[in-house]
Scaffold this active site. Sequence first.
Site, PDB file in Angstrom:
ATOM      1  N   GLU A   1      41.420  35.597  47.762  1.00 37.77           N
ATOM      2  CA  GLU A   1      41.527  34.143  47.637  1.00 37.77           C
ATOM      3  C   GLU A   1      42.198  33.547  48.876  1.00 37.77           C
ATOM      4  O   GLU A   1      41.769  32.522  49.397  1.00 37.77           O
ATOM      5  CB  GLU A   1      42.339  33.778  46.391  1.00 37.77           C
ATOM      6  CG  GLU A   1      41.598  34.058  45.093  1.00 37.77           C
ATOM      7  CD  GLU A   1      42.470  33.905  43.856  1.00 37.77           C
ATOM      8  OE1 GLU A   1      41.909  33.685  42.780  1.00 37.77           O
ATOM      9  OE2 GLU A   1      43.705  34.016  43.959  1.00 37.77           O
TER      10      GLU A   1
ATOM     11  N   ALA B   1      45.032  27.765  40.112  1.00 41.76           N
ATOM     12  CA  ALA B   1      46.368  28.171  40.584  1.00 41.76           C
ATOM     13  C   ALA B   1      47.250  28.426  39.366  1.00 41.76           C
ATOM     14  O   ALA B   1      46.959  27.933  38.264  1.00 41.76           O
ATOM     15  CB  ALA B   1      46.985  27.084  41.459  1.00 41.76           C
TER      16      ALA B   1
ATOM     17  N   SER C   1      40.003  31.563  34.987  1.00 50.31           N
ATOM     18  CA  SER C   1      39.237  30.827  33.985  1.00 50.31           C
ATOM     19  C   SER C   1      38.822  29.442  34.480  1.00 50.31           C
ATOM     20  O   SER C   1      37.747  28.944  34.119  1.00 50.31           O
ATOM     21  CB  SER C   1      40.042  30.719  32.686  1.00 50.31           C
ATOM     22  OG  SER C   1      41.276  30.077  32.918  1.00 50.31           O
ATOM     23  N   THR C   2      39.640  28.805  35.316  1.00 51.22           N
ATOM     24  CA  THR C   2      39.271  27.467  35.808  1.00 51.22           C
ATOM     25  C   THR C   2      38.155  27.576  36.849  1.00 51.22           C
ATOM     26  O   THR C   2      37.184  26.809  36.825  1.00 51.22           O
ATOM     27  CB  THR C   2      40.492  26.748  36.407  1.00 51.22           C
ATOM     28  OG1 THR C   2      41.633  26.992  35.573  1.00 51.22           O
ATOM     29  CG2 THR C   2      40.260  25.258  36.509  1.00 51.22           C
TER      30      THR C   2
ATOM     31  N   LYS D   1      50.425  23.605  34.904  1.00 50.37           N
ATOM     32  CA  LYS D   1      50.639  24.332  36.162  1.00 50.37           C
ATOM     33  C   LYS D   1      51.551  23.566  37.140  1.00 50.37           C
ATOM     34  O   LYS D   1      51.933  24.097  38.178  1.00 50.37           O
ATOM     35  CB  LYS D   1      49.287  24.605  36.849  1.00 50.37           C
ATOM     36  CG  LYS D   1      48.255  25.307  35.981  1.00 50.37           C
ATOM     37  CD  LYS D   1      48.658  26.728  35.720  1.00 50.37           C
ATOM     38  CE  LYS D   1      47.648  27.525  34.894  1.00 50.37           C
ATOM     39  NZ  LYS D   1      46.406  27.835  35.546  1.00 50.37           N
TER      40      LYS D   1
ATOM     41  N   LYS E   1      49.590  31.863  43.281  1.00 53.02           N
ATOM     42  CA  LYS E   1      48.296  32.305  42.791  1.00 53.02           C
ATOM     43  C   LYS E   1      48.312  33.816  42.634  1.00 53.02           C
ATOM     44  O   LYS E   1      49.226  34.478  43.079  1.00 53.02           O
ATOM     45  CB  LYS E   1      47.189  31.891  43.778  1.00 53.02           C
ATOM     46  CG  LYS E   1      46.912  30.391  43.748  1.00 53.02           C
ATOM     47  CD  LYS E   1      45.784  29.969  44.662  1.00 53.02           C
ATOM     48  CE  LYS E   1      44.561  30.791  44.579  1.00 53.02           C
ATOM     49  NZ  LYS E   1      43.988  30.950  43.206  1.00 53.02           N
ATOM     50  N   GLY E   2      47.273  34.329  41.968  1.00 52.91           N
ATOM     51  CA  GLY E   2      47.179  35.783  41.827  1.00 52.91           C
ATOM     52  C   GLY E   2      47.385  36.262  40.417  1.00 52.91           C
ATOM     53  O   GLY E   2      47.481  37.465  40.176  1.00 52.91           O
TER      54      GLY E   2
HETATM   55  C1  5RP Z   1      43.482  34.493  40.271  1.00 52.34           C
HETATM   56  C2  5RP Z   1      44.173  33.198  40.457  1.00 52.34           C
HETATM   57  C3  5RP Z   1      43.833  32.096  39.497  1.00 52.34           C
HETATM   58  O1  5RP Z   1      43.314  31.024  40.209  1.00 52.34           O
HETATM   59  C4  5RP Z   1      45.083  31.694  38.750  1.00 52.34           C
HETATM   60  O2  5RP Z   1      45.630  32.835  38.116  1.00 52.34           O
HETATM   61  C5  5RP Z   1      44.776  30.624  37.691  1.00 52.34           C
HETATM   62  O3  5RP Z   1      44.004  31.178  36.673  1.00 52.34           O
HETATM   63  P1  5RP Z   1      43.412  30.296  35.486  1.00 52.34           P
HETATM   64  O4  5RP Z   1      42.453  29.340  36.088  1.00 52.34           O
HETATM   65  O5  5RP Z   1      42.751  31.312  34.590  1.00 52.34           O
HETATM   66  O6  5RP Z   1      44.556  29.605  34.802  1.00 52.34           O
HETATM   67  O7  5RP Z   1      44.948  32.991  41.354  1.00 52.34           O
HETATM   68  O8  5RP Z   1      43.956  35.474  41.149  1.00 52.34           O
END
Ligand code: 5RP
Length: 236
Positions: free
Chosen positions: A107, A87, A33-34, A125, A98-99
């Site tokens: 990534e 992240a 989402s970020t 985070k 991450k992931g």
């Molecule tokens: C996707 C990732 C994303 O960067 C991580 O999960 C953060 O997600 P969000 O920005 O939605 O909080 O590693 O594989």
Amino acid sequence: MPEDLERAKGVAARHAVEHHVRPGLRLALGTGSTAAQAVRAIAERFPDGKFDCVASSRATEELARELRIPVRPLRGDDRFDLMLDGADEVSPALDMTKGGGGALFREKLLAHLSGSVVIMVDPSKLVGALGERASIPVEVVPFGRSILERELAAEGYRVRLRVGPDGRPFITDNENEVLDLSPREPIHDPAAAAEAIRRHTGVVETGIFAGLASLVVVGFPDGRIEERRPPVARRT
Ligand code: 5RP
């Protein structure tokens, strides 16, 4: 609170785009989402900007194309000026988990190919050590999954197969599965933990990103920004 965190992600994403993106860059686009807010900010800020982009997931690729940002496949000689990504956890040394979105392999590959990796997060985070807040995603080849579940559990991890909304195993863009590992205690040597997990046959990649961030932009719901740089400049 979730709305606050969404706002904070937007603050971080817009700051990163404003200060680190300019037309002509070779860009690696992250997932989540970020990262999506950063892609939208690029489209808004540079409606006619020419970028050379590769995305870390089909989801990001689709979003970028919808916003008229061209995205192409990865080439053998690719190098990127900048990667923008989110992240799930960031440690004081700026190592990351991450992931959460399952795009960890692509990534990580793109991060290794990027001269600068700018990570955008909301303050939730930030952790004292990896594994405190999130589990560690591990992308695995489906044929070996049951063996890996047993082997990784024997190393002390609580192991869960990631499933999708339909209750079936979540499948990555690379046609693999994801095991989410909860460590017994937070991880104090991320590079060593990643290396130990990767030694298992059938592991494609881990979501531990050690020493890969060039800069972490923390956005706050009230619009404040904090920039954190690693103690030792990242090897490019
Ligand atoms: C996707 C990732 C994303 O960067 C991580 O999960 C953060 O997600 P969000 O920005 O939605 O909080 O590693 O594989």
